[in-house]
Design a protein around this motif. Structure first.
Motif, PDB file in Angstrom:
ATOM      1  N   GLY A   6      -0.618  22.519 -29.494  1.00  0.00           N
ATOM      2  CA  GLY A   6       0.610  23.320 -29.465  1.00  0.00           C
ATOM      3  C   GLY A   6       0.798  24.008 -28.131  1.00  0.00           C
ATOM      4  N   ALA A   7       0.406  23.320 -27.057  1.00  0.00           N
ATOM      5  CA  ALA A   7       0.277  23.969 -25.746  1.00  0.00           C
ATOM      6  C   ALA A   7       1.595  24.323 -25.077  1.00  0.00           C
ATOM      7  CB  ALA A   7      -0.544  23.079 -24.806  1.00  0.00           C
ATOM      8  N   THR A   8       2.714  23.837 -25.597  1.00  0.00           N
ATOM      9  CA  THR A   8       4.003  24.167 -24.979  1.00  0.00           C
ATOM     10  C   THR A   8       4.769  25.214 -25.782  1.00  0.00           C
ATOM     11  OG1 THR A   8       5.050  22.296 -26.120  1.00  0.00           O
ATOM     12  CG2 THR A   8       4.209  21.894 -23.898  1.00  0.00           C
ATOM     13  N   GLY A   9       4.144  25.801 -26.803  1.00  0.00           N
ATOM     14  CA  GLY A   9       4.829  26.761 -27.664  1.00  0.00           C
ATOM     15  C   GLY A   9       4.679  28.196 -27.223  1.00  0.00           C
ATOM     16  N   ASN A  10       5.174  29.103 -28.068  1.00  0.00           N
ATOM     17  CA  ASN A  10       5.195  30.529 -27.729  1.00  0.00           C
ATOM     18  C   ASN A  10       3.807  31.133 -27.592  1.00  0.00           C
ATOM     19  OD1 ASN A  10       8.012  30.860 -27.666  1.00  0.00           O
ATOM     20  ND2 ASN A  10       8.107  31.043 -29.887  1.00  0.00           N
ATOM     21  N   VAL A  11       2.835  30.570 -28.302  1.00  0.00           N
ATOM     22  CA  VAL A  11       1.454  31.030 -28.185  1.00  0.00           C
ATOM     23  C   VAL A  11       0.658  30.123 -27.248  1.00  0.00           C
ATOM     24  CG1 VAL A  11      -0.712  31.446 -29.418  1.00  0.00           C
ATOM     25  CG2 VAL A  11       1.462  32.113 -30.462  1.00  0.00           C
ATOM     26  N   GLY A  12       0.826  28.819 -27.402  1.00  0.00           N
ATOM     27  CA  GLY A  12       0.042  27.877 -26.612  1.00  0.00           C
ATOM     28  C   GLY A  12       0.251  27.988 -25.121  1.00  0.00           C
ATOM     29  N   ARG A  13       1.482  28.202 -24.703  1.00  0.00           N
ATOM     30  CA  ARG A  13       1.755  28.260 -23.261  1.00  0.00           C
ATOM     31  C   ARG A  13       1.044  29.444 -22.591  1.00  0.00           C
ATOM     32  NH1 ARG A  13       5.699  25.486 -20.423  1.00  0.00           N
ATOM     33  NH2 ARG A  13       6.709  24.862 -22.383  1.00  0.00           N
ATOM     34  N   PRO A  14       1.195  30.678 -23.116  1.00  0.00           N
ATOM     35  CA  PRO A  14       0.447  31.777 -22.479  1.00  0.00           C
ATOM     36  C   PRO A  14      -1.059  31.659 -22.669  1.00  0.00           C
ATOM     37  CG  PRO A  14       1.630  32.584 -24.415  1.00  0.00           C
ATOM     38  CD  PRO A  14       2.133  31.196 -24.144  1.00  0.00           C
ATOM     39  N   SER A  30       0.139  18.497 -26.632  1.00  0.00           N
ATOM     40  CA  SER A  30       1.395  18.695 -27.349  1.00  0.00           C
ATOM     41  C   SER A  30       2.025  17.333 -27.598  1.00  0.00           C
ATOM     42  CB  SER A  30       2.350  19.579 -26.534  1.00  0.00           C
ATOM     43  OG  SER A  30       3.539  19.854 -27.267  1.00  0.00           O
ATOM     44  N   ARG A  31       2.982  17.291 -28.508  1.00  0.00           N
ATOM     45  CA  ARG A  31       3.659  16.016 -28.778  1.00  0.00           C
ATOM     46  C   ARG A  31       4.468  15.554 -27.586  1.00  0.00           C
ATOM     47  NH1 ARG A  31       6.911  17.319 -34.092  1.00  0.00           N
ATOM     48  NH2 ARG A  31       7.120  19.277 -32.932  1.00  0.00           N
ATOM     49  N   ARG A  32       5.047  16.496 -26.869  1.00  0.00           N
ATOM     50  CA  ARG A  32       5.824  16.178 -25.673  1.00  0.00           C
ATOM     51  C   ARG A  32       5.360  17.122 -24.568  1.00  0.00           C
ATOM     52  NH1 ARG A  32       9.097  15.615 -30.011  1.00  0.00           N
ATOM     53  NH2 ARG A  32       9.554  17.831 -30.091  1.00  0.00           N
ATOM     54  N   ILE A  33       4.683  16.584 -23.587  1.00  0.00           N
ATOM     55  CA  ILE A  33       4.118  17.425 -22.542  1.00  0.00           C
ATOM     56  C   ILE A  33       4.020  16.632 -21.254  1.00  0.00           C
ATOM     57  CG2 ILE A  33       1.701  16.840 -23.057  1.00  0.00           C
ATOM     58  CD1 ILE A  33       1.035  19.832 -22.544  1.00  0.00           C
ATOM     59  N   SER A  34       4.210  17.320 -20.141  1.00  0.00           N
ATOM     60  CA  SER A  34       4.063  16.696 -18.825  1.00  0.00           C
ATOM     61  C   SER A  34       3.404  17.699 -17.897  1.00  0.00           C
ATOM     62  CB  SER A  34       5.421  16.283 -18.261  1.00  0.00           C
ATOM     63  OG  SER A  34       6.179  17.435 -17.883  1.00  0.00           O
ATOM     64  N   GLY A  35       3.140  17.279 -16.684  1.00  0.00           N
ATOM     65  CA  GLY A  35       2.521  18.164 -15.711  1.00  0.00           C
ATOM     66  C   GLY A  35       3.351  19.382 -15.398  1.00  0.00           C
ATOM     67  N   ARG A  36       4.646  19.322 -15.666  1.00  0.00           N
ATOM     68  CA  ARG A  36       5.522  20.480 -15.403  1.00  0.00           C
ATOM     69  C   ARG A  36       5.299  21.599 -16.411  1.00  0.00           C
ATOM     70  NH1 ARG A  36       8.871  16.087 -14.931  1.00  0.00           N
ATOM     71  NH2 ARG A  36       9.753  16.457 -16.995  1.00  0.00           N
ATOM     72  N   ASP A  37       4.657  21.275 -17.522  1.00  0.00           N
ATOM     73  CA  ASP A  37       4.475  22.250 -18.588  1.00  0.00           C
ATOM     74  C   ASP A  37       3.183  23.039 -18.484  1.00  0.00           C
ATOM     75  OD1 ASP A  37       6.848  21.555 -20.116  1.00  0.00           O
ATOM     76  OD2 ASP A  37       5.809  19.688 -20.615  1.00  0.00           O
ATOM     77  N   VAL A  38       2.335  22.723 -17.524  1.00  0.00           N
ATOM     78  CA  VAL A  38       1.011  23.353 -17.444  1.00  0.00           C
ATOM     79  C   VAL A  38       0.754  23.823 -16.015  1.00  0.00           C
ATOM     80  CG1 VAL A  38       0.070  21.995 -19.342  1.00  0.00           C
ATOM     81  CG2 VAL A  38      -0.119  21.137 -16.998  1.00  0.00           C
ATOM     82  N   PRO A  39      -0.161  24.767 -15.838  1.00  0.00           N
ATOM     83  CA  PRO A  39      -0.509  25.199 -14.485  1.00  0.00           C
ATOM     84  C   PRO A  39      -1.030  24.034 -13.654  1.00  0.00           C
ATOM     85  CG  PRO A  39      -1.387  26.731 -16.118  1.00  0.00           C
ATOM     86  CD  PRO A  39      -0.873  25.553 -16.873  1.00  0.00           C
ATOM     87  N   ALA A  40      -0.827  24.110 -12.368  1.00  0.00           N
ATOM     88  CA  ALA A  40      -1.239  23.035 -11.461  1.00  0.00           C
ATOM     89  C   ALA A  40      -2.711  22.698 -11.664  1.00  0.00           C
ATOM     90  CB  ALA A  40      -0.989  23.456 -10.016  1.00  0.00           C
ATOM     91  N   GLY A  41      -2.985  21.409 -11.756  1.00  0.00           N
ATOM     92  CA  GLY A  41      -4.359  20.952 -11.892  1.00  0.00           C
ATOM     93  C   GLY A  41      -4.895  20.940 -13.302  1.00  0.00           C
ATOM     94  N   THR A  42      -4.102  21.392 -14.270  1.00  0.00           N
ATOM     95  CA  THR A  42      -4.551  21.430 -15.659  1.00  0.00           C
ATOM     96  C   THR A  42      -4.335  20.072 -16.319  1.00  0.00           C
ATOM     97  OG1 THR A  42      -3.963  23.770 -15.823  1.00  0.00           O
ATOM     98  CG2 THR A  42      -4.263  22.580 -17.886  1.00  0.00           C
TER      99      THR A  42
END
Length: 275
Positions: A6-14, A30-42
């Motif tokens: 759930g890494a792109t949600g209200n809890v997962g992202r922070p 996450s079901r839909r996730i790309s490099g733009r959704d996470v800190p650099a290098g993650t």
């Protein structure tokens, strides 16, 4: 390594951000996730928990997992037992489950928690109440009409900041001493829809009008995106909450060493969504 579902949600992202800032290696799922959704290098990995085998590559080398099951997972008849079989077989030792305050009050069934406990893994249960961010459903009304329409205008509940949930989860995933703990996560004080509306207006610097819906009006709106039994139980909890649902828990401060963030703090930080 720590895996966050759930890494792109209200809890997962922070949570991903908090773990990365703490120097942890993280795989964001996450079901839909790309490099733009996470800190650099993650590292990021696309997977749906309804297909547990797709989660396995993300768990390679992981020691801890943040487990979030979405409403879509439950509606699709997702098998958490199958997911946890994959988790256990991967060598993960610790699971932090995002559960619900309603499990502790008896308003929600405990089967998710029971499934995690049955694995024999180290576990921590997080039971948040309503999220401050649930009021984002009002954003379009506020932007277009400077108005909020909601039922039960003066019934107050201690909603919680998703960022506080994320910080508690980060501690439970990283530090010893949280195995077998159940944390009930609330804000610092009960807040009503009318008070939330006023706080959003204060953050905007403009008045936002509150319009109280009847239960029937609210029910009709909610049936557009929720099953009828869920609508009825939700309205029951919002309109006549038990003393347990109204209770302010000390657990955020117990874990983080600071008070939980208020709704007004969240509104000030999130005001862009309402402009």
């Amino acid at each position: 390594m720590i895996v966050v579902t759930g890494a792109t949600g209200n809890v997962g992202r922070p949570l991903v951000r908090a773990l990365v800032d703490a120097g942890e290696r993280v795989t964001a799922v996450s079901r839909r996730i790309s490099g733009r959704d996470v800190p650099a290098g993650t590292r990021h990995h696309q997977a749906d928990l309804t297909e547990p085998e797709r989660l396995a590559p993300a768990l390679d080398g992981a020691g801890a997992l943040f487990l979030l099951t979405s409403g879509d997972f439950m509606a699709a008849g997702g098998d958490l037992g199958a997911v946890l079989d994959v988790v256990r077989d991967s060598g993960v030792r610790r699971v932090v489950l995002l559960s619900s305050q309603g499990v502790g009050t008896g308003d929600h069934p405990p089967f998710l928690e029971e499934a995690v406990k049955a694995t024999g893994l180290e576990w921590t249960m997080l039971r948040p109440g309503g999220f401050h961010s649930n009021t984002l459903q009002w954003a379009d009304m506020v932007r277009t009409r400077r108005e909020v329409a909601a039922p039960f205008g003066d019934v107050a509940l201690p909603t919680v900041d998703p960022a506080d949930i994320a910080e508690v989860a980060a501690v439970a995933l990283r530090e010893p001493g949280h195995y077998g703990e159940v944390y009930e996560l609330t804000g610092p004080a009960p807040v009503s829809p009318r008070q939330q509306t006023a706080a959003i207006g204060e953050a905007l610097g403009e008045e936002v009008r509150f319009v109280e819906l009847t239960r029937a009006e609210a029910r009709e709106r909610m049936l557009g995106f929720m099953p009828e039994p869920v609508v009825e139980s939700t309205l029951d909890m919002l309109g006549a909450p038990s003393a347990a649902l109204r209770r302010v828990s000390p657990d955020v401060e117990k874990v983080l060493g600071r008070p939980a963030r208020s709704f007004a703090e969240w509104a000030g930080r999130s005001v862009g969504a309402f402009k």
